[in-house]
Design a protein around this motif. Structure first.
Motif, mmCIF file in Angstrom:
data_model
loop_
_atom_site.group_PDB
_atom_site.id
_atom_site.type_symbol
_atom_site.label_atom_id
_atom_site.label_comp_id
_atom_site.label_asym_id
_atom_site.label_seq_id
_atom_site.Cartn_x
_atom_site.Cartn_y
_atom_site.Cartn_z
ATOM 1 N N PRO A 167 0.811 -1.225 0.000
ATOM 2 C CA PRO A 167 0.000 0.000 0.000
ATOM 3 C C PRO A 167 0.843 1.273 0.000
ATOM 4 O O PRO A 167 0.367 2.333 -0.392
ATOM 5 N N LYS A 168 2.123 1.161 0.440
ATOM 6 C CA LYS A 168 3.009 2.318 0.500
ATOM 7 C C LYS A 168 4.397 1.903 0.035
ATOM 8 O O LYS A 168 4.759 0.721 0.080
ATOM 9 N N VAL A 169 5.166 2.870 -0.407
ATOM 10 C CA VAL A 169 6.544 2.620 -0.819
ATOM 11 C C VAL A 169 7.444 3.680 -0.200
ATOM 12 O O VAL A 169 6.978 4.747 0.223
ATOM 13 N N THR A 170 8.731 3.373 -0.177
ATOM 14 C CA THR A 170 9.724 4.321 0.321
ATOM 15 C C THR A 170 10.461 4.933 -0.862
ATOM 16 O O THR A 170 10.933 4.221 -1.747
ATOM 17 N N ILE A 171 10.530 6.253 -0.878
ATOM 18 C CA ILE A 171 11.250 6.953 -1.934
ATOM 19 C C ILE A 171 12.437 7.698 -1.328
ATOM 20 O O ILE A 171 12.423 8.059 -0.146
ATOM 21 N N SER A 172 13.455 7.918 -2.136
ATOM 22 C CA SER A 172 14.641 8.637 -1.675
ATOM 23 C C SER A 172 14.948 9.778 -2.634
ATOM 24 O O SER A 172 14.639 9.712 -3.826
ATOM 25 N N GLY A 173 15.550 10.831 -2.114
ATOM 26 C CA GLY A 173 15.897 11.986 -2.925
ATOM 27 C C GLY A 173 16.272 13.157 -2.045
ATOM 28 O O GLY A 173 16.353 13.032 -0.815
ATOM 29 N N LYS A 174 16.478 14.296 -2.662
ATOM 30 C CA LYS A 174 16.774 15.497 -1.897
ATOM 31 C C LYS A 174 15.545 15.882 -1.075
ATOM 32 O O LYS A 174 14.415 15.776 -1.563
ATOM 33 N N PRO A 175 15.748 16.320 0.170
ATOM 34 C CA PRO A 175 14.598 16.676 1.011
ATOM 35 C C PRO A 175 13.642 17.655 0.355
ATOM 36 O O PRO A 175 12.420 17.518 0.487
ATOM 37 N N GLN A 176 14.175 18.647 -0.358
ATOM 38 C CA GLN A 176 13.286 19.629 -0.989
ATOM 39 C C GLN A 176 12.448 19.008 -2.095
ATOM 40 O O GLN A 176 11.324 19.461 -2.371
ATOM 41 N N ASP A 177 12.970 17.959 -2.751
ATOM 42 C CA ASP A 177 12.195 17.265 -3.787
ATOM 43 C C ASP A 177 11.141 16.357 -3.165
ATOM 44 O O ASP A 177 10.029 16.221 -3.696
ATOM 45 N N LEU A 178 11.471 15.734 -2.040
ATOM 46 C CA LEU A 178 10.529 14.836 -1.385
ATOM 47 C C LEU A 178 9.326 15.593 -0.830
ATOM 48 O O LEU A 178 8.218 15.044 -0.758
ATOM 49 N N GLU A 179 9.536 16.833 -0.417
ATOM 50 C CA GLU A 179 8.431 17.619 0.139
ATOM 51 C C GLU A 179 7.320 17.832 -0.875
ATOM 52 O O GLU A 179 6.154 18.008 -0.509
ATOM 53 N N LYS A 180 7.647 17.794 -2.162
ATOM 54 C CA LYS A 180 6.654 18.045 -3.199
ATOM 55 C C LYS A 180 5.808 16.809 -3.516
ATOM 56 O O LYS A 180 4.826 16.912 -4.247
ATOM 57 N N ILE A 181 6.181 15.652 -2.990
ATOM 58 C CA ILE A 181 5.482 14.412 -3.325
ATOM 59 C C ILE A 181 4.755 13.895 -2.089
ATOM 60 O O ILE A 181 5.375 13.637 -1.053
ATOM 61 N N SER A 182 3.433 13.766 -2.180
ATOM 62 C CA SER A 182 2.635 13.257 -1.055
ATOM 63 C C SER A 182 2.035 11.883 -1.344
ATOM 64 O O SER A 182 1.642 11.176 -0.424
ATOM 65 N N LYS A 183 1.972 11.507 -2.621
ATOM 66 C CA LYS A 183 1.439 10.204 -3.000
ATOM 67 C C LYS A 183 1.872 9.890 -4.421
ATOM 68 O O LYS A 183 2.327 10.768 -5.158
ATOM 69 N N ILE A 184 1.711 8.630 -4.796
ATOM 70 C CA ILE A 184 1.989 8.202 -6.167
ATOM 71 C C ILE A 184 0.695 7.642 -6.738
ATOM 72 O O ILE A 184 0.073 6.754 -6.148
ATOM 73 N N ILE A 185 0.281 8.179 -7.888
ATOM 74 C CA ILE A 185 -0.937 7.710 -8.546
ATOM 75 C C ILE A 185 -0.557 6.643 -9.570
ATOM 76 O O ILE A 185 0.250 6.889 -10.465
ATOM 77 N N LEU A 186 -1.130 5.466 -9.429
ATOM 78 C CA LEU A 186 -0.836 4.349 -10.311
ATOM 79 C C LEU A 186 -1.600 4.489 -11.632
ATOM 80 O O LEU A 186 -2.586 5.228 -11.706
ATOM 81 N N PRO A 187 -1.179 3.771 -12.667
ATOM 82 C CA PRO A 187 -1.918 3.804 -13.944
ATOM 83 C C PRO A 187 -3.365 3.345 -13.758
ATOM 84 O O PRO A 187 -3.681 2.560 -12.871
ATOM 85 N N GLU A 188 -4.247 3.858 -14.622
ATOM 86 C CA GLU A 188 -5.674 3.557 -14.509
ATOM 87 C C GLU A 188 -5.970 2.073 -14.717
ATOM 88 O O GLU A 188 -5.296 1.387 -15.485
ATOM 89 N N ILE A 189 -7.005 1.616 -14.007
ATOM 90 C CA ILE A 189 -7.508 0.251 -14.167
ATOM 91 C C ILE A 189 -8.932 0.340 -14.692
ATOM 92 O O ILE A 189 -9.774 1.025 -14.109
ATOM 93 N N SER A 190 -9.210 -0.356 -15.773
ATOM 94 C CA SER A 190 -10.548 -0.331 -16.364
ATOM 95 C C SER A 190 -11.469 -1.313 -15.647
ATOM 96 O O SER A 190 -11.078 -2.446 -15.346
#
Length: 349
Positions: A154-177
């Motif tokens: 249900p969740k994943v761990t992402i890594s990057g610069k702190p300022q870049d991580l602040e801009k990401i709150s969720k990941i939207i997966l490709p659509e399912i029909s």
């Protein structure tokens, strides 16, 4: 006079030829054994960084050195030489890190460092746990509806610069029909590409199980499947792997009841009560897997139904120590799946 000179040259000519050959051999050996001085580039051995530190740019791969020694020795051992820097000298930001030594140098070979330092840029990379969101397109046929979906993980761990991580709150997966879907199904999706410099730790494959049920009201004995099993009381330092992710129930109701009410109003629980001992650095108890009984909990709107059986009744639980996430976002809380249910435990007869 010429005759005398010819006589002298021809006298003992065999010995003279042998002496000439021997002298040539000595001369060749002397040439091969001369001291060789040359400049070569040797690779730099950079230390592995710990914690959330990372090399911001690719540091210099080689540095020049001057070597002096026997020709054969220098030519052979040059391929094994490398420059070493100390991990203690590597600091956050841009620094000139000294080259402490050249390793792989044999005895009798002199090495001169032509470059004393190498520029190294170190940046701090944060880690953040974010949820995955599923997007559906279309709708099931008439008299069918999408009830629930289970995203794994249900969740994943992402890594990057702190300022870049602040801009990401969720990941939207490709659509399912959902078009023409009349029964439960599963899809494996790839996590889409993230902004440059932000990476997903671990696998990018996500499994989505979608529960499609018919719209119907029934009485009497019925069955319902696809109820997710919730792990309760889990030590935050541990991860639990369940042998079964869902449970099916057989129930009885005197009043007409909609299938959706069952699947949204019932929760299946297992107690995840193993703990991690940081002093002994082990999971307690050590015996795995844990055999746990599945408890069926009814919501307040389902007090009138009787749970006859749940399958499976018991499952296996295996534990492992969770990888530490030093900069995990504290605003993301772990849900239990019980927020909208006032529990009333029901024991199958």
């Amino acid at each position: 006079m010429i005759r005398k000179l010819s006589y002298k040259l021809s006298r003992n000519w065999k010995a003279k030829v042998i002496s000439f050959i021997v002298a040539g051999i000595f001369y060749i050996n002397l040439q091969n054994s001369k001291i060789l001085i040359k400049t070569i580039n040797v690779p730099v051995d950079y230390p592995k960084l710990t914690g959330n530190l990372n090399y911001a740019k690719n540091p210099e791969k080689t540095v020049p050195i001057r070597v002096e020694g026997m020709k054969d020795v220098v030519n052979y051992y040059s391929q094994f030489m490398k420059a070493v820097i100390d991990a203690e000298d590597v600091q956050l930001g841009v620094t000139e890190v000294p080259i402490k030594k050249i390793v792989g140098v044999p005895s009798g070979v002199k090495v001169t460092r032509l470059k004393k330092t190498v520029p190294v840029e170190i940046e701090s990379r944060g880690l953040k746990i974010i949820p995955l969101e599923v997007v559906f397109e279309g709708a099931p046929p008439a008299n069918f509806e999408k009830l629930t979906q289970i995203v794994s993980p249900p969740k994943v761990t992402i890594s990057g610069k702190p300022q870049d991580l602040e801009k990401i709150s969720k990941i939207i997966l490709p659509e399912i029909s959902l078009s023409d879907k009349r029964e439960p199904f599963a899809r494996t999706l790839k996590i889409p590409d993230l902004p440059k410099g932000v990476n997903v730790l671990g696998s990018k494959d996500v499994t989505v199980n979608v529960n499609i049920i018919p719209l119907s009201y029934k009485t009497g004995e019925q069955t319902a499947s696809g109820i997710p099993i919730v792990c309760t009381g889990l030590d935050p330092k541990l991860e639990a792997e369940l042998s079964e992710e869902q449970v099916a129930i057989r129930y009885f109701s005197l009043k007409p009841i909609r299938s959706a009410q069952i699947l949204t109003g019932i929760v299946a629980q297992v107690p995840c009560n193993y703990i991690y001992d940081p002093i002994k650095n082990k999971i307690i108890p050590e015996l795995q897997p844990q055999i746990a009984k599945v408890r069926i909990i009814k919501g307040k709107d389902l007090k009138g139904i009787e749970i006859l059986q749940n399958t499976p009744e018991k499952i296996e639980i295996r534990y492992k120590v969770k990888e530490q996430i030093p900069d995990a976002d504290p605003s993301i809380e772990e849900g239990t799946g019980l927020e909208n249910i006032e529990p009333e435990e029901s024991n199958p007869s």
